[in-house]
Enzyme design. Structure first.
Site, PDB file in Angstrom:
ATOM      1  N   ARG A  67     -23.550  21.817   6.320  1.00 37.61           N
ATOM      2  CA  ARG A  67     -23.626  20.379   7.269  1.00 37.61           C
ATOM      3  C   ARG A  67     -24.641  19.327   6.573  1.00 37.61           C
ATOM      4  NH1 ARG A  67     -24.608  18.163  11.723  1.00 37.61           N
ATOM      5  NH2 ARG A  67     -24.873  19.706  13.225  1.00 37.61           N
ATOM      6  N   TYR A 119      -6.425  -0.663  -0.417  1.00 36.51           N
ATOM      7  CA  TYR A 119      -5.521   0.344  -0.196  1.00 36.51           C
ATOM      8  C   TYR A 119      -5.234   0.205   1.759  1.00 36.51           C
ATOM      9  CZ  TYR A 119      -4.281   5.083   1.577  1.00 36.51           C
ATOM     10  OH  TYR A 119      -3.967   6.680   2.161  1.00 36.51           O
ATOM     11  N   ASP A 191     -15.119  -0.218  -4.494  1.00 34.40           N
ATOM     12  CA  ASP A 191     -14.268   0.937  -4.236  1.00 34.40           C
ATOM     13  C   ASP A 191     -14.061   1.168  -5.975  1.00 34.40           C
ATOM     14  OD1 ASP A 191     -12.415   2.882  -4.340  1.00 34.40           O
ATOM     15  OD2 ASP A 191     -11.600   1.672  -2.523  1.00 34.40           O
ATOM     16  N   LYS A 216      -8.625  11.069  -6.113  1.00 36.10           N
ATOM     17  CA  LYS A 216      -8.095  10.647  -7.314  1.00 36.10           C
ATOM     18  C   LYS A 216      -8.800  10.781  -8.661  1.00 36.10           C
ATOM     19  CE  LYS A 216      -5.643   8.842  -3.494  1.00 36.10           C
ATOM     20  NZ  LYS A 216      -6.708   8.412  -2.596  1.00 36.10           N
TER      21      LYS A 216
HETATM   22  O1  P1T Z   1      -7.280   9.826   1.328  1.00 37.95           O
HETATM   23  P1  P1T Z   1      -8.881   9.105   0.554  1.00 37.95           P
HETATM   24  O2  P1T Z   1      -9.209  10.410  -0.108  1.00 37.95           O
HETATM   25  O3  P1T Z   1      -9.295   9.082   2.133  1.00 37.95           O
HETATM   26  O4  P1T Z   1      -9.664   7.769  -0.244  1.00 37.95           O
HETATM   27  C1  P1T Z   1      -9.052   6.715   0.397  1.00 37.95           C
HETATM   28  C2  P1T Z   1      -8.728   5.957  -0.193  1.00 37.95           C
HETATM   29  C3  P1T Z   1     -10.046   4.506  -0.826  1.00 37.95           C
HETATM   30  N1  P1T Z   1      -9.409   3.665  -1.726  1.00 37.95           N
HETATM   31  C4  P1T Z   1      -8.360   3.326  -2.545  1.00 37.95           C
HETATM   32  C5  P1T Z   1      -8.553   2.473  -3.749  1.00 37.95           C
HETATM   33  C6  P1T Z   1      -7.868   4.557  -2.317  1.00 37.95           C
HETATM   34  O5  P1T Z   1      -6.667   4.256  -3.247  1.00 37.95           O
HETATM   35  C7  P1T Z   1      -7.487   5.441  -1.250  1.00 37.95           C
HETATM   36  C8  P1T Z   1      -6.370   6.549  -1.103  1.00 37.95           C
HETATM   37  N2  P1T Z   1      -5.228   6.045  -1.644  1.00 37.95           N
HETATM   38  C9  P1T Z   1      -3.941   6.419  -1.821  1.00 37.95           C
HETATM   39  C10 P1T Z   1      -3.875   7.950  -1.492  1.00 37.95           C
HETATM   40  C11 P1T Z   1      -2.908   5.183  -2.423  1.00 37.95           C
HETATM   41  O6  P1T Z   1      -2.005   6.614  -2.728  1.00 37.95           O
HETATM   42  O7  P1T Z   1      -3.116   4.818  -2.746  1.00 37.95           O
END
Ligand code: P1T
Length: 403
Positions: A67, A119, A191, A216
């Site tokens: 961790r 998001y 972000d 992503k």
């Molecule tokens: O899903 P995660 O890895 O926890 O990420 C969240 C997140 C944060 N910021 C942006 C700009 C994002 O697009 C996302 C996650 N978005 C999707 C799952 C989506 O389909 O838009």
């Protein structure tokens, strides 16, 4: 033995900068990386271990408990720092876990100014998790940075920018927001999930923290959930590393490996994503059945000039609204797609389509989401790296369901 931030982590991270002089397309492959110390493995082994043997209490080879630190995760953290032109990288279990760590820098009573179009899960984290703990969020249309200035109070501690925004593809001027943040001594986090550092490097534009949903484009193959933060300031890195360890939402060794492997081809994939994105966006714009297309590469996009200035390409995320379409028309179109997969998420090699109102942005109240343009008929595309004609033909056949 319980551990706090491990100063060794930072020594290791600083070593990553020995390759600072490389250009971006080389950094994706080599940045912060060195052959494994044990046998010279070129890719870091997946150190699938929870703990590390100590010869005597506190006497170990740099890692004590996964961790607090793990060599595979550390290799990813170095890669993240390198590609974002930062100094310290931190890898988390998801993008939201990375965001969660940033908000935990704050205290009850503090205020955050955030992009109003973001998001849905980020909005939910702010509103449903942190607001009950006494942190207040103001959602502002940042296309005019003056509106940020108007929302600042003595309690404002963080400005949260998502650009391009999900799913409306608004572009926020990071340099302009950074000037405001600096003047008022407020942290600026960006972000960078949609753009990736191939397209935009927020630290270079004055941000203090860059955040990624590494799920992503960084991972790139729709096979992992992960998140990342990159900063330059050591004190900030230490605070975040403390939260990462103390709250515990770390990126596991296998997931770290997958993201690291994805990053090695980031520049090649992004080049093709951008080419295909442009082709699909132009097709949609020229289609008589489409009312509105949101993509920052268009000269008539309201923030095109800012995009041209701060981005090195316009990406492969596109949203659009079919002529006079209803909620159910949009659903019929996404159901009819055959090459695009109807799914949450984005940024993988395969093209995905989504219906934000019922999927990614369903956690935002209707009147809130409609204010920022996320209407019932909006469809979002993540254009992949297939042959572009197959993608266009797929859209064409799906639109015919409305005839
Ligand atoms: O899903 P995660 O890895 O926890 O990420 C969240 C997140 C944060 N910021 C942006 C700009 C994002 O697009 C996302 C996650 N978005 C999707 C799952 C989506 O389909 O838009």
């Amino acid at each position: 033995m319980e551990t706090g931030p491990n100063p060794n982590t930072f020594v290791r991270t600083l070593n990553a900068n020995m390759k600072k002089s490389l250009r971006f397309n080389s950094k994706t492959i080599h940045g912060g990386q060195e052959p494994d110390k044990a046998y010279g493995a070129v890719m870091p082994p997946i150190y699938q271990t929870s703990t590390f043997a100590q010869r005597s209490p506190g006497e170990h080879k740099g890692y004590e408990y996964s961790r607090s630190g793990n060599p595979t995760r550390n290799a990813l953290e170095n890669a993240l720092a390198s590609i974002e032109n930062g100094t310290y990288g931190l890898a988390f279990a998801s993008g939201l876990a990375a965001m969660d760590a940033v908000v935990k820098l704050l205290s009850p009573g503090d205020e955050v100014i955030s992009t109003n179009d973001l998001y849905g899960g980020s909005y939910r984290l702010f509103r449903r998790i942190f607001e009950p703990f006494g942190i207040h969020f103001h959602f502002v249309d940042m296309q005019d940075p003056g509106r940020i200035e108007a929302a600042i109070t003595p309690k404002t501690k963080l400005i949260w920018v998502e650009t391009p925004t999900n799913p409306m593809m608004n572009v926020i001027d990071i340099k302009a927001v950074s000037a405001i943040a600096k003047e008022h001594h407020i942290l600026l986090a960006v972000d960078n999930t949609f753009a990736t550092p191939y397209i935009q490097q927020p630290l270079e534009l004055g941000a203090d923290i860059v955040m990624h949903s590494a799920t992503k484009y960084l991972g790139g193959h729709s096979d992992v959930i992960a998140g990342g933060l990159v900063v330059r300031n050591q004190e900030l890195a230490e605070k975040l590393a403390f939260i990462q360890n103390a709250s515990g939402a770390v990126c596991g060794p296998m997931d770290s490996y997958l993201v690291l492997r994805g990053i090695k081809t980031l520049h090649v994939r992004m080049q093709r994503h951008c080419e295909n994105g442009e082709k699909v966006a132009e097709f949609l714009k020229g289609h008589p059945g489409i009312e509105q297309v949101y993509w920052p590469g268009f000269k008539d996009h309201p923030n095109h000039e800012v995009a041209r200035e701060q981005m090195n390409g316009y990406g492969a995320m596109i949203s659009f609204v079919p002529n006079g379409a209803s909620y159910s028309d949009a659903v019929r179109i996404v159901e009819a797609l055959k090459v695009f997969t109807l799914a949450e998420s984005l940024g993988g090699v395969e093209s995905l389509a989504g219906h934000p109102a019922s999927m990614t942005h369903a956690s935002i109240p209707r009147e809130e989401r409609e204010k920022s343009g996320v209407t019932d008929a909006l469809i979002r595309l993540s254009v992949g790296i297939e042959y572009y004609r197959d993608l266009i033909e797929d859209l064409q056949q799906a639109f015919s369901v409305l005839k």
